[in-house]
Design a protein around this motif. Structure first.
Motif: not given
Length: 127
Positions: A37-53
């Motif tokens: 969070t800063d003067s430009g706004g707020s952000m959250v990043s996260f990794k999407l889960p991946e499928s396998s066999l």
């Protein structure tokens, strides 16, 4: 301006595990990787889960909320906007054939970012 503690993030996905003819589906949480969070706004990043066999990850969904207080009682209308962007990994395989009897394989990767549209936006009046 708020702080990182004012940002609340929650995400989950449906996990289907297939073992020996048995299929088991449950909901798994997704943790954030970065929260800012800063003067430009707020952000959250996260990794999407991946499928396998034998594992299928689907229906990922996330929610972000921001808690704030009105400090200027003269302001009665406010607007909130946002956007969602995700990274797409691209993999390229290029075979080569040389004469006499030679060859090779070139593998390269790149990343692009995709914006989801339309971006969320709303206005509200504070009374």
């Amino acid at each position: 301006m708020g702080t990182q503690n004012d940002v609340v993030f929650s995400a989950k996905y449906d996990a289907t595990i297939m073992l020996g003819g048995t299929v088991n589906t449950n909901i798994q949480p997704i943790s954030y990787k970065t929260r800012k969070t800063d003067s430009g706004g707020s952000m959250v990043s996260f990794k999407l889960p991946e499928s396998s066999l034998n594992f299928l990850a689907q229906n990922a969904r996330g929610y972000m909320s921001y808690h704030t207080k009105v400090s200027n009682t003269n302001e009665t209308i406010t607007s909130v906007s946002g956007y969602y962007k995700h990274k797409v990994k691209n993999l390229s395989v290029t075979p080569t054939i040389n004469w006499p009897l030679g060859g090779g394989l070139t593998i390269s990767s790149s990343n692009t970012y995709v914006d989801e549209t339309p971006p969320p936006y709303f206005s509200l009046e504070i009374k």
